[in-house]
Design a protein around this motif. Sequence first.
Motif: not given
Lengths: 113, 114
Positions: B7-11, B103-114
């Motif tokens: 978490t989160p899925s998108h930041q 290794q088991y992976f999570g779904p990821g968090t997409r980080l967007t830096v503006l």
Amino acid sequence: AQSVSQHNHHVILSEAASLELGCNYSYGGTVNLFWYVQYPGQHLQLLLKYFSGDPLVKGIKGFEAEFIKSKFSFNLRKPSVQWSDTVEYFCAVRGGSQGNLIFGKGTKLSVKP
Amino acid sequence: EPEVTQTPSHQVTQMGQEVILRCVPISNHLYFYWYRQILGQKVEFLVSFYNNEISEKSEIFDDQFSVERPDGSNFTLKIRSTKLEDSAMYFCASMGRGFTDTQYFGPGTRLTVL
């Protein structure tokens, strides 16, 4: 330096065609090799892995891969692809002392119905 | 089947801000990892964590990054002062008891830096 090369960026096939995705690695130690698949918006999912023993390993969904030590290769194969195989495929080698994976750039497979 | 969650899925954040990305590894796993994938590029190793300390890190993992396992279940990645080039998908992974494990992976968090 350890590295993994996937030479095909995007492969397009028709349903029922045979698949072979290339993977070459550069690593001097004992190799553990993996193929992962990534569905859009989802986690990386393991297809198959090689640690030792029979160099031909079978994974889920009809995939297999062959470890050829002399060629530093671990190519992924499937005799007959389906439309649902349209995803991105990543080859990886376990390279670090703590088990971290080194990935190739990935190959996107598109299967036409 | 147990899963790694993130978490989160998108930041979305402004440059210079601190972000904390959270992961809940599979409960009986001992090895934890962070990877990142910049858009269009390969998945890259950042850091591994074992026995409550960093066991290995890549050259990407500089002083701006830190990891923590604050409560025995969460595993966090903190970026102190984000840069534009930190924009990427960040994956957490966990592994069981040995290097023959997966290794088991999570779904990821997409980080967007503006």
